[in-house]
Design an enzyme around this catalytic site. Sequence first.
Site, PDB file in Angstrom:
ATOM      1  N   TRP A 146       0.788  -1.199  -0.042  1.00 42.49           N
ATOM      2  CA  TRP A 146      -0.128   0.115  -0.006  1.00 42.49           C
ATOM      3  C   TRP A 146       0.782   1.151  -0.210  1.00 42.49           C
ATOM      4  O   TRP A 146       0.333   2.196  -0.094  1.00 42.49           O
ATOM      5  CB  TRP A 146      -0.989  -0.011   1.213  1.00 42.49           C
ATOM      6  CG  TRP A 146      -0.106  -0.184   2.513  1.00 42.49           C
ATOM      7  CD1 TRP A 146       0.037  -1.364   3.129  1.00 42.49           C
ATOM      8  CD2 TRP A 146       0.561   0.776   3.174  1.00 42.49           C
ATOM      9  NE1 TRP A 146       0.917  -1.294   4.257  1.00 42.49           N
ATOM     10  CE2 TRP A 146       1.190  -0.150   4.369  1.00 42.49           C
ATOM     11  CE3 TRP A 146       0.948   2.094   3.153  1.00 42.49           C
ATOM     12  CZ2 TRP A 146       2.051   0.582   5.003  1.00 42.49           C
ATOM     13  CZ3 TRP A 146       1.794   2.550   4.030  1.00 42.49           C
ATOM     14  CH2 TRP A 146       2.266   1.827   5.142  1.00 42.49           C
ATOM     15  N   ASN A 147       2.162   1.300   0.480  1.00 47.73           N
ATOM     16  CA  ASN A 147       2.866   2.599   0.615  1.00 47.73           C
ATOM     17  C   ASN A 147       3.218   3.153  -0.788  1.00 47.73           C
ATOM     18  O   ASN A 147       3.206   4.373  -0.882  1.00 47.73           O
ATOM     19  CB  ASN A 147       4.044   2.208   1.391  1.00 47.73           C
ATOM     20  CG  ASN A 147       5.118   1.318   0.783  1.00 47.73           C
ATOM     21  OD1 ASN A 147       4.824   0.544  -0.151  1.00 47.73           O
ATOM     22  ND2 ASN A 147       6.473   1.439   1.132  1.00 47.73           N
ATOM     23  N   SER A 224       6.438  -6.987   3.107  1.00 46.67           N
ATOM     24  CA  SER A 224       7.276  -7.423   4.302  1.00 46.67           C
ATOM     25  C   SER A 224       8.088  -8.733   4.045  1.00 46.67           C
ATOM     26  O   SER A 224       7.781  -9.609   3.422  1.00 46.67           O
ATOM     27  CB  SER A 224       6.398  -7.494   5.527  1.00 46.67           C
ATOM     28  OG  SER A 224       5.357  -8.464   5.383  1.00 46.67           O
ATOM     29  N   GLU A 245      10.685  -8.300  -3.174  1.00 42.62           N
ATOM     30  CA  GLU A 245      11.349  -7.012  -3.077  1.00 42.62           C
ATOM     31  C   GLU A 245      10.703  -6.528  -1.550  1.00 42.62           C
ATOM     32  O   GLU A 245       9.488  -6.514  -1.268  1.00 42.62           O
ATOM     33  CB  GLU A 245      10.928  -5.822  -3.827  1.00 42.62           C
ATOM     34  CG  GLU A 245      11.171  -5.846  -5.463  1.00 42.62           C
ATOM     35  CD  GLU A 245      12.536  -5.332  -5.453  1.00 42.62           C
ATOM     36  OE1 GLU A 245      13.362  -4.855  -4.379  1.00 42.62           O
ATOM     37  OE2 GLU A 245      13.203  -5.551  -6.429  1.00 42.62           O
ATOM     38  N   CYS A 279      10.258   1.729   2.046  1.00 39.10           N
ATOM     39  CA  CYS A 279      11.166   0.703   2.261  1.00 39.10           C
ATOM     40  C   CYS A 279      12.798   0.999   2.264  1.00 39.10           C
ATOM     41  O   CYS A 279      13.497   0.642   2.964  1.00 39.10           O
ATOM     42  CB  CYS A 279      10.979  -0.545   1.274  1.00 39.10           C
ATOM     43  SG  CYS A 279      10.997  -0.061  -0.346  1.00 39.10           S
ATOM     44  N   GLU A 376      12.317  -2.478  11.038  1.00 46.58           N
ATOM     45  CA  GLU A 376      11.933  -1.319  10.161  1.00 46.58           C
ATOM     46  C   GLU A 376      10.871  -0.643  11.153  1.00 46.58           C
ATOM     47  O   GLU A 376      10.079  -1.233  11.395  1.00 46.58           O
ATOM     48  CB  GLU A 376      11.354  -2.019   9.229  1.00 46.58           C
ATOM     49  CG  GLU A 376      11.305  -1.200   8.001  1.00 46.58           C
ATOM     50  CD  GLU A 376      10.567  -1.987   6.751  1.00 46.58           C
ATOM     51  OE1 GLU A 376       9.982  -2.910   6.944  1.00 46.58           O
ATOM     52  OE2 GLU A 376      10.959  -1.519   5.467  1.00 46.58           O
TER      53      GLU A 376
HETATM   54  P1  NAP Z   1       2.758  -6.781   3.708  1.00 52.89           P
HETATM   55  O1  NAP Z   1       1.945  -6.915   5.138  1.00 52.89           O
HETATM   56  O2  NAP Z   1       3.741  -7.705   3.694  1.00 52.89           O
HETATM   57  O3  NAP Z   1       1.692  -6.739   2.463  1.00 52.89           O
HETATM   58  C1  NAP Z   1       1.984  -6.726   1.289  1.00 52.89           C
HETATM   59  C2  NAP Z   1       0.925  -7.305   0.164  1.00 52.89           C
HETATM   60  O4  NAP Z   1       1.148  -9.028   0.787  1.00 52.89           O
HETATM   61  C3  NAP Z   1      -0.543  -6.949   0.340  1.00 52.89           C
HETATM   62  O5  NAP Z   1      -1.113  -7.169  -1.011  1.00 52.89           O
HETATM   63  C4  NAP Z   1      -1.037  -7.879   1.128  1.00 52.89           C
HETATM   64  O6  NAP Z   1      -2.364  -8.102   1.297  1.00 52.89           O
HETATM   65  C5  NAP Z   1      -0.517  -9.146   1.071  1.00 52.89           C
HETATM   66  N1  NAP Z   1      -0.171 -10.090   2.220  1.00 52.89           N
HETATM   67  C6  NAP Z   1      -0.198  -9.843   3.504  1.00 52.89           C
HETATM   68  N2  NAP Z   1      -0.205 -10.871   4.343  1.00 52.89           N
HETATM   69  C7  NAP Z   1      -0.239 -11.887   3.214  1.00 52.89           C
HETATM   70  C8  NAP Z   1      -0.302 -13.629   3.595  1.00 52.89           C
HETATM   71  N3  NAP Z   1      -0.302 -14.137   4.644  1.00 52.89           N
HETATM   72  N4  NAP Z   1      -0.228 -14.306   2.223  1.00 52.89           N
HETATM   73  C9  NAP Z   1      -0.224 -13.671   1.013  1.00 52.89           C
HETATM   74  N5  NAP Z   1      -0.318 -11.965   0.850  1.00 52.89           N
HETATM   75  C10 NAP Z   1      -0.163 -11.531   1.944  1.00 52.89           C
HETATM   76  O7  NAP Z   1       3.433  -5.512   3.674  1.00 52.89           O
HETATM   77  P2  NAP Z   1       2.884  -3.840   3.722  1.00 52.89           P
HETATM   78  O8  NAP Z   1       2.779  -3.679   5.125  1.00 52.89           O
HETATM   79  O9  NAP Z   1       1.677  -3.806   2.652  1.00 52.89           O
HETATM   80  O10 NAP Z   1       4.183  -3.034   3.001  1.00 52.89           O
HETATM   81  C11 NAP Z   1       4.998  -2.631   3.803  1.00 52.89           C
HETATM   82  C12 NAP Z   1       6.369  -3.495   3.544  1.00 52.89           C
HETATM   83  O11 NAP Z   1       6.415  -3.739   2.154  1.00 52.89           O
HETATM   84  C13 NAP Z   1       7.584  -2.938   4.387  1.00 52.89           C
HETATM   85  O12 NAP Z   1       8.092  -4.022   5.026  1.00 52.89           O
HETATM   86  C14 NAP Z   1       8.239  -2.490   3.077  1.00 52.89           C
HETATM   87  O13 NAP Z   1       9.741  -2.172   3.555  1.00 52.89           O
HETATM   88  C15 NAP Z   1       8.180  -3.209   2.260  1.00 52.89           C
HETATM   89  N6  NAP Z   1       8.178  -2.773   0.898  1.00 52.89           N
HETATM   90  C16 NAP Z   1       9.473  -3.087   0.126  1.00 52.89           C
HETATM   91  C17 NAP Z   1       9.573  -2.582  -1.102  1.00 52.89           C
HETATM   92  C18 NAP Z   1      10.809  -2.920  -1.786  1.00 52.89           C
HETATM   93  O14 NAP Z   1      10.957  -2.527  -3.033  1.00 52.89           O
HETATM   94  N7  NAP Z   1      11.693  -3.586  -1.437  1.00 52.89           N
HETATM   95  C19 NAP Z   1       8.775  -1.654  -1.745  1.00 52.89           C
HETATM   96  C20 NAP Z   1       7.828  -1.109  -0.906  1.00 52.89           C
HETATM   97  C21 NAP Z   1       7.578  -1.696   0.405  1.00 52.89           C
HETATM   98  P3  NAP Z   1      -3.527  -7.237   2.218  1.00 52.89           P
HETATM   99  O15 NAP Z   1      -3.271  -5.983   1.933  1.00 52.89           O
HETATM  100  O16 NAP Z   1      -4.847  -7.701   1.739  1.00 52.89           O
HETATM  101  O17 NAP Z   1      -3.097  -7.803   3.491  1.00 52.89           O
END
Ligand code: NAP
Length: 472
Positions: A146-147, A224, A245, A279, A376
């Site tokens: 979402w970010n 994450s 990522e 991130c 983080e």
């Molecule tokens: P997240 O909780 O891992 O969610 C990301 C995506 O995964 C969402 O679409 C979410 O769906 C889905 N998801 C959540 N739990 C899941 C599961 N058990 N099985 C399958 N899919 C699942 O991360 P976030 O809070 O949205 O984003 C923040 C994280 O992203 C941070 O750690 C940040 O560092 C990282 N990030 C990394 C990059 C990079 O390029 N390295 C860029 C941006 C962000 P729902 O929304 O439906 O829960």
Amino acid sequence: MDLLNHPHIFKERQNDSFEVINPSTQEALAYIKNTHQQELQNLIQKAKIAQKQWATMLPEDRCDRIYKFYSLILENRDFLAEIMTKEQGKPLEQAKSEITYAASFVKWFATEARRVDGDILSPKAKTQKLLTLKQPIGVCAAITPWNFPSSMITRKIAPALASGCAIIVKSASQTPLSAYALEILAKEAGILENCFIVVNGDSTEISDVLCQSNDIKKLSFTGSTEVGRLLYQKCAPTIKKLSLELGGNAPFIVFDDANLEEAVNGIMDSKFRNSGQTCVCANRIYVQSGIYDKICEALIEKIQTLKIGDGLESGVNQGPLIDEKALLKVEEHISDALNRGAKLVIGGKRHHLGGNFFQPTLLKDVTQQMKVAKEETFGPLAPLFRFESEEEALFFANDTEFGLAAYFFTQDYKRQWRVAESLEYGMIGINTGLISNEVAPFGGIKQSGLGREGSKYGIEEYLELKYLCLNL
Ligand code: NAP
């Protein structure tokens, strides 16, 4: 563009739908249809048929359609930015910048579509011709956060479409409207129906179907590290190609010989953009002791100028955090640091605007033993650590399982090279706090992920290399 014309988006609550909430006002913006197992299986089959047709088009034709998609994103920039601010919270100017950034990947990969070339290799015998072909991997899946609701999608769909793949995207539940808007524009641009499909709903149900399907040849995930690890396991039975990522824990090192003003601007850019929810944002700020107090003073001044509020209000440069869980994490890191001896310099509390707003916060005398050094924060907390020598700064900076981005400021050119080589990270900013663009390879090492997005390397993630041995 009327989003309510999309069959997955409703104005009023429906059976089997979920709510999209504005994190600034807490109002319901729309309701989104949940996609379930059987429907998703059907969509995968449709994508499979569409991909075959898309892959046989001339690369120049695919290029023109993807370029048209780029133009439409820019033409609709203000509308797309407003949707993003409403569902994600970031200030409108930052949302507009994200749309431009998202479009830059589409433009970049539109032209890359014409350069997916193989090689002719030197033969081992006079009768041999040895060749390599690059072919699209097939139907891909993406799960996005979402970010950065638009750019994390275009960074995946643009190389997928350019290489001749189809792609099914499950966007974050907090920000589905930005994803559906992109899907509508892609269709208008002539991207073949079912080559780019957006779905939403229960993330476990959807990811189970995508990961278990033999027809999905690749998964690209941004989110994450915790969820990335889970998806890595889920993709093992079908040996899917993976791009991950994941999370970061970026060190930001300021040496005594840095340009103070530039270093402080770099910290502000890196730390407070998107209210610290990036991130690659500075998570640990290491300052050499000779310049420590001056940096602290300069940051207080800058932080006091930040305007917090609804992202649609003019002049606001700090929006709300995404949800209550995000606020609790920032509070946890602050109280843990204070309990272990850190000092609060400015901020530290929920903002008087209430809801998801949090005060931009500065802590000093932070140490490696505190939670903020290990995890983080993903919020507007700037923790200042002190160091004495270059060796100590490098030891602290590399003392983490993450390896996404790192930054340092120094005017010593020999140190610039030495430190850049020694930092165990995929991306390094030297005398800058802003590093991302479509030309550069984005990605991490260690537990921050696998693969690279953007750049001339990004398209390889969606291609298979085939070797031909021709005996004449
Ligand atoms: P997240 O909780 O891992 O969610 C990301 C995506 O995964 C969402 O679409 C979410 O769906 C889905 N998801 C959540 N739990 C899941 C599961 N058990 N099985 C399958 N899919 C699942 O991360 P976030 O809070 O949205 O984003 C923040 C994280 O992203 C941070 O750690 C940040 O560092 C990282 N990030 C990394 C990059 C990079 O390029 N390295 C860029 C941006 C962000 P729902 O929304 O439906 O829960």
